[in-house]
Design an enzyme around this catalytic site. Structure first.
Site, PDB file in Angstrom:
ATOM      1  N   SER A   1       0.902  -1.318   0.042  1.00 10.97           N
ATOM      2  CA  SER A   1       0.114  -0.021   0.007  1.00 10.97           C
ATOM      3  C   SER A   1       0.975   1.384   0.193  1.00 10.97           C
ATOM      4  O   SER A   1       1.963   1.112   0.467  1.00 10.97           O
ATOM      5  CB  SER A   1      -0.796  -0.042   1.232  1.00 10.97           C
ATOM      6  OG  SER A   1      -1.370   1.319   1.670  1.00 10.97           O
ATOM      7  N   TYR A  49      -0.556   0.100  10.062  1.00 13.28           N
ATOM      8  CA  TYR A  49      -1.004  -0.737   8.896  1.00 13.28           C
ATOM      9  C   TYR A  49       0.207  -0.501   7.765  1.00 13.28           C
ATOM     10  O   TYR A  49       0.702  -1.367   7.352  1.00 13.28           O
ATOM     11  CB  TYR A  49      -2.288  -0.025   8.192  1.00 13.28           C
ATOM     12  CG  TYR A  49      -2.646  -0.585   6.970  1.00 13.28           C
ATOM     13  CD1 TYR A  49      -3.150  -1.791   6.603  1.00 13.28           C
ATOM     14  CD2 TYR A  49      -2.273   0.144   5.774  1.00 13.28           C
ATOM     15  CE1 TYR A  49      -3.651  -2.219   5.272  1.00 13.28           C
ATOM     16  CE2 TYR A  49      -2.860  -0.110   4.414  1.00 13.28           C
ATOM     17  CZ  TYR A  49      -3.134  -1.456   4.331  1.00 13.28           C
ATOM     18  OH  TYR A  49      -3.746  -2.026   3.105  1.00 13.28           O
ATOM     19  N   LYS A  72       2.800  -3.131   6.537  1.00 13.67           N
ATOM     20  CA  LYS A  72       3.035  -3.406   5.003  1.00 13.67           C
ATOM     21  C   LYS A  72       4.597  -3.236   4.566  1.00 13.67           C
ATOM     22  O   LYS A  72       5.023  -3.896   4.012  1.00 13.67           O
ATOM     23  CB  LYS A  72       2.293  -2.440   4.082  1.00 13.67           C
ATOM     24  CG  LYS A  72       0.664  -2.691   4.258  1.00 13.67           C
ATOM     25  CD  LYS A  72       0.358  -4.123   3.627  1.00 13.67           C
ATOM     26  CE  LYS A  72      -1.135  -4.123   3.250  1.00 13.67           C
ATOM     27  NZ  LYS A  72      -1.448  -5.377   2.765  1.00 13.67           N
TER      28      LYS A  72
HETATM   29  N1  LIG Z   1      -8.544  -1.771  -1.344  1.00 18.49           N
HETATM   30  C1  LIG Z   1      -7.757  -0.942  -0.934  1.00 18.49           C
HETATM   31  O1  LIG Z   1      -7.823   0.251  -1.421  1.00 18.49           O
HETATM   32  C2  LIG Z   1      -6.218  -1.164  -0.838  1.00 18.49           C
HETATM   33  C3  LIG Z   1      -5.133  -0.626  -1.018  1.00 18.49           C
HETATM   34  C4  LIG Z   1      -4.014  -0.821  -0.843  1.00 18.49           C
HETATM   35  C5  LIG Z   1      -3.711  -2.338  -0.412  1.00 18.49           C
HETATM   36  N2  LIG Z   1      -4.868  -2.854  -0.333  1.00 18.49           N
HETATM   37  C6  LIG Z   1      -4.375  -4.231   0.183  1.00 18.49           C
HETATM   38  O2  LIG Z   1      -4.958  -5.340  -0.740  1.00 18.49           O
HETATM   39  C7  LIG Z   1      -5.287  -6.628   0.087  1.00 18.49           C
HETATM   40  C8  LIG Z   1      -6.847  -6.780  -0.408  1.00 18.49           C
HETATM   41  O3  LIG Z   1      -7.632  -5.804  -0.064  1.00 18.49           O
HETATM   42  P1  LIG Z   1      -9.117  -5.820  -0.081  1.00 18.49           P
HETATM   43  O4  LIG Z   1      -9.585  -4.478  -0.473  1.00 18.49           O
HETATM   44  O5  LIG Z   1      -9.706  -6.906  -0.855  1.00 18.49           O
HETATM   45  O6  LIG Z   1      -9.548  -6.038   1.317  1.00 18.49           O
HETATM   46  P2  LIG Z   1     -10.684  -6.990   2.050  1.00 18.49           P
HETATM   47  O7  LIG Z   1     -10.720  -6.693   3.481  1.00 18.49           O
HETATM   48  O8  LIG Z   1     -11.857  -7.160   1.130  1.00 18.49           O
HETATM   49  O9  LIG Z   1      -9.765  -8.416   1.775  1.00 18.49           O
HETATM   50  C9  LIG Z   1      -9.081  -9.214   2.709  1.00 18.49           C
HETATM   51  C10 LIG Z   1      -9.401 -10.288   3.029  1.00 18.49           C
HETATM   52  O10 LIG Z   1      -8.303 -10.916   3.798  1.00 18.49           O
HETATM   53  C11 LIG Z   1      -9.039 -11.968   4.919  1.00 18.49           C
HETATM   54  N3  LIG Z   1      -8.016 -12.087   5.953  1.00 18.49           N
HETATM   55  C12 LIG Z   1      -8.381 -11.393   7.017  1.00 18.49           C
HETATM   56  N4  LIG Z   1      -7.503 -11.922   8.061  1.00 18.49           N
HETATM   57  C13 LIG Z   1      -6.918 -13.176   7.517  1.00 18.49           C
HETATM   58  C14 LIG Z   1      -6.352 -14.357   8.148  1.00 18.49           C
HETATM   59  N5  LIG Z   1      -5.774 -14.130   9.372  1.00 18.49           N
HETATM   60  N6  LIG Z   1      -6.132 -15.319   7.022  1.00 18.49           N
HETATM   61  C15 LIG Z   1      -6.658 -15.461   6.225  1.00 18.49           C
HETATM   62  N7  LIG Z   1      -7.627 -14.457   5.310  1.00 18.49           N
HETATM   63  C16 LIG Z   1      -7.629 -13.277   6.508  1.00 18.49           C
HETATM   64  C17 LIG Z   1     -10.453 -11.368   5.034  1.00 18.49           C
HETATM   65  O11 LIG Z   1     -11.458 -12.017   5.498  1.00 18.49           O
HETATM   66  C18 LIG Z   1     -10.725 -10.705   3.740  1.00 18.49           C
HETATM   67  O12 LIG Z   1     -11.754 -11.422   2.994  1.00 18.49           O
HETATM   68  C19 LIG Z   1      -5.098  -6.304   1.420  1.00 18.49           C
HETATM   69  O13 LIG Z   1      -4.105  -6.909   1.880  1.00 18.49           O
HETATM   70  C20 LIG Z   1      -5.006  -4.676   1.231  1.00 18.49           C
HETATM   71  O14 LIG Z   1      -4.305  -4.346   2.592  1.00 18.49           O
HETATM   72  C21 LIG Z   1      -5.809  -2.643  -0.420  1.00 18.49           C
END
Ligand SMILES: NC(=O)c1ccc[n+]([C@@H]2O[C@H](COP(=O)([O-])OP(=O)(O)OC[C@H]3O[C@@H](n4cnc5c(N)ncnc54)[C@H](O)[C@@H]3O)[C@@H](O)[C@H]2O)c1
Length: 328
Positions: A125, A149, A153
């Site tokens: 991120s 966070y 990361k």
């Molecule tokens: N959406 C954004 O704007 C954004 C921006 C930068 C980075 N990210 C990163 O991208 C990734 C996916 O983001 P997203 O928007 O789909 O988030 P999201 O919250 O929809 O998905 C994350 C998933 O991880 C699962 N999870 C959490 N803890 C867990 C564990 N202990 N074991 C297994 N699974 C687990 C959750 O149940 C969830 O389904 C994340 O790592 C997030 O940090 C997202």
């Protein structure tokens, strides 16, 4: 090609699976099967060669089970989002750091035993950068996060680079811009309002804007985020050298730009559904976030971002508000 998606029930995980299932191949290689893992039971489209596992990456032994059939390509998307990681210190470190390390260690142990060396794509991120920030963050700007966070990361990025250097896996860290418009219900991300003020008015509902219209930030649509991950999966990593974590190209835009685009695409009535309720705390936090990037490294490697907020809104309409078989 066997693919493991960890975090497969999340927003990005579901969309990635949907795209890979539709294409049936990645980087010219046929997909033989998927392992889908998440703490929430992942759903596989009917007929897809997939095993869906309800698994918590932080439980000892879980990561080992996930890689038991030696997937060639691993998408590590599991994570706790920014707002929750800030509120719940222990959980954030457990999932975002300890869970990631457990996965990396399971792969390393398998490598030591058998030479196994998968490709691994990790979603990082722009939160790895902390204030004071320049207007445009260059490729050589230091990672000095100012949130839990972002810190989690940044540590994961360092681990990814070192485990790759040591040859345990072939890793790429993708620093995603803020994903906009995030479909479905609002989540615990502090940036949620950026999506809310567009998604809700598009379906005739009110949304609250807690920050000034002049606030600038860095965006990509969910569809483009998935394209980044797919492109990373087929990239020859020798072009990366030792610097394995990449700023993705995004759209630098103000809240006013987003609202203007909403007006162009959906009209004045939609814009009138945005209610301004200034929140000093949120404004202070978001004002310290990245506004713009020089993503020339990623661009030279073939990653392509958005160039207008109208496109971001139109992608949401195409992917979420028309057709029926699409995941939110
Ligand atoms: N959406 C954004 O704007 C954004 C921006 C930068 C980075 N990210 C990163 O991208 C990734 C996916 O983001 P997203 O928007 O789909 O988030 P999201 O919250 O929809 O998905 C994350 C998933 O991880 C699962 N999870 C959490 N803890 C867990 C564990 N202990 N074991 C297994 N699974 C687990 C959750 O149940 C969830 O389904 C994340 O790592 C997030 O940090 C997202």
């Amino acid at each position: 090609m066997k693919i493991l998606i960890i975090g497969a029930a999340g927003m990005i995980g579901r969309k990635l699976l949907h795209r890979l299932a539709a294409e049936g191949e990645i980087g010219g290689q046929k997909i033989a099967g998927f392992t889908l893992a998440d703490v929430i039971a992942p759903q596989a489209p009917p007929g897809l060669p997939a095993r869906a596992l309800t698994a918590d990456l932080t439980i000892p032994g879980a990561a080992q089970t996930l890689i038991a059939d030696r997937p060639d390509l691993i998408f590590h998307l599991a994570g706790i989002v920014s707002g929750e990681a800030e509120k719940n210190f222990e959980k954030g470190y457990q999932v975002n750091l300890d869970g990631t390390r457990a996965l990396f260690e399971a792969i390393r142990r398998e490598h030591e035993g058998s030479g196994y060396r998968p490709k691994l794509i990790f979603t990082s991120s722009v939160a790895v950068f902390g204030a004071p920030l320049p207007d445009v963050i260059g490729e050589d700007f230091l990672t000095a996060p100012l949130t839990s966070y972002g810190t989690q990361k940044a540590i994961a990025e360092l681990l990814l680079a070192d485990y790759s250097r040591r040859g345990f896996f072939d890793g790429i860290g993708i620093r995603l811009p803020t994903i906009c418009i995030r479909p479905g219900a609002p989540n615990a991300a502090a940036s949620g309002f950026f999506s809310n003020i567009l998604r809700e008015p598009l379906v005739g509902r009110e949304a609250i804007l807690p920050v000034p219209d002049t606030l600038r930030h860095w965006f990509a649509s969910p569809r483009t985020a998935i394209s980044f991950l797919v492109h990373a999966a087929s990239l020859d990593t020798t072009a990366l050298g030792p610097r394995r974590n990449l700023n993705m190209p995004g759209l630098s835009a103000t809240v006013a730009d987003a609202i203007d685009a909403l007006k162009t695409v959906a009209g004045e009535d939609a814009v009138n559904l945005i209610r301004r309720e200034p929140d000093e705390g949120i404004t202070r936090m978001i004002s310290a976030w990245a506004r713009d990037f020089d993503a020339s490294r990623a661009i030279s490697l073939g990653f392509v971002g958005e160039t207008s907020f109208e496109d971001i809104i139109r992608i949401h309409i195409e992917d979420e508000l028309t057709g029926s078989a699409k995941p939110s």
